[in-house]
Design an enzyme around this catalytic site. Structure first.
Site, short mmCIF file in Angstrom:
data_model
loop_
_atom_site.label_atom_id
_atom_site.label_comp_id
_atom_site.label_asym_id
_atom_site.label_seq_id
_atom_site.Cartn_x
_atom_site.Cartn_y
_atom_site.Cartn_z
CB ALA A 68 -1.53 -0.09 1.26
CG ASP A 69 2.87 5.38 -1.37
OD1 ASP A 69 3.80 5.11 -0.60
OD2 ASP A 69 2.86 6.11 -2.27
#
Length: 193
Positions: A68-69
């Site tokens: 995730a970012d």
């Protein structure tokens, strides 16, 4: 059930994933996060999430790896984590009294098959007008230094937020409903039985 691995050292993502009631392990990805790309924010965050998940998938033979970012987007500005207090002040000053978007890219890689699934979540966040004194006080708390956009909605930064449109958990860093649906497609059974 397949092993689930979170490719992030973020305590916030760890805590949010635990809320889903899943057993998982954490293997932080060691990659350079470059947000200077000309890609659209959704594409950029998905690409960085993919890089994180791929980094871990190369080291693990089986399981579902979650990358995730999250970035904050104000008009044409991509606001990542502040590099110092002055940068934090500048980021918060830009957000002051304005609407911005929080974009989180998600990637789930099945380490055994190499199958990749990527999606993005967007939440609109409206900041109220805040004073320089409030910004400096918040920066002095230290809370802002490792957060995209230099604020934490789940902490003291909540007092800057007038309202949001969309997923609250996305602003924290992990859109739970979208992730749930992605994992469900991979056969993860959340309810037992």
């Amino acid at each position: 059930m397949k092993d689930i691995i979170l490719a992030s050292g973020s305590p916030r993502r760890n805590e949010l994933l635990a809320r889903l009631g899943l057993t998982f392990s954490v293997v932080p990805a060691q990659i350079e996060e470059d947000i200077s790309s000309s890609q659209l924010p959704q594409e950029l965050t998905q690409e960085i999430a993919f890089q994180k998940a791929r980094y871990v998938s190369k080291r693990i033979k089986k399981g579902l790896i979650i990358g995730a970012d999250t970035i904050v987007v104000l008009e044409d500005h991509l606001l990542g984590k502040p590099v110092n207090e002055e940068d934090a002040f500048n980021k918060l000053s830009l957000l002051n009294g304005k609407r911005h978007e929080v974009v989180t890219g998600l990637c789930v890689i099945d380490a055994a098959s190499g199958d990749v699934q990527m999606e993005a979540e967007i939440t609109r966040v409206y900041f109220r007008k805040i004073t320089d004194t409030e910004i400096r006080g918040y920066i002095a708390s230290g809370e802002c230094m490792d957060k995209a956009g230099a604020y934490a909605i789940q902490g003291r930064g909540a007092i800057f937020v007038d309202r949001i449109e969309g997923c609250y958990y996305n602003v924290v860093g992990l859109p739970l409903t979208r992730l749930y649906l992605m994992l469900q497609k991979r056969g993860v059974n959340f309810w037992g039985g």
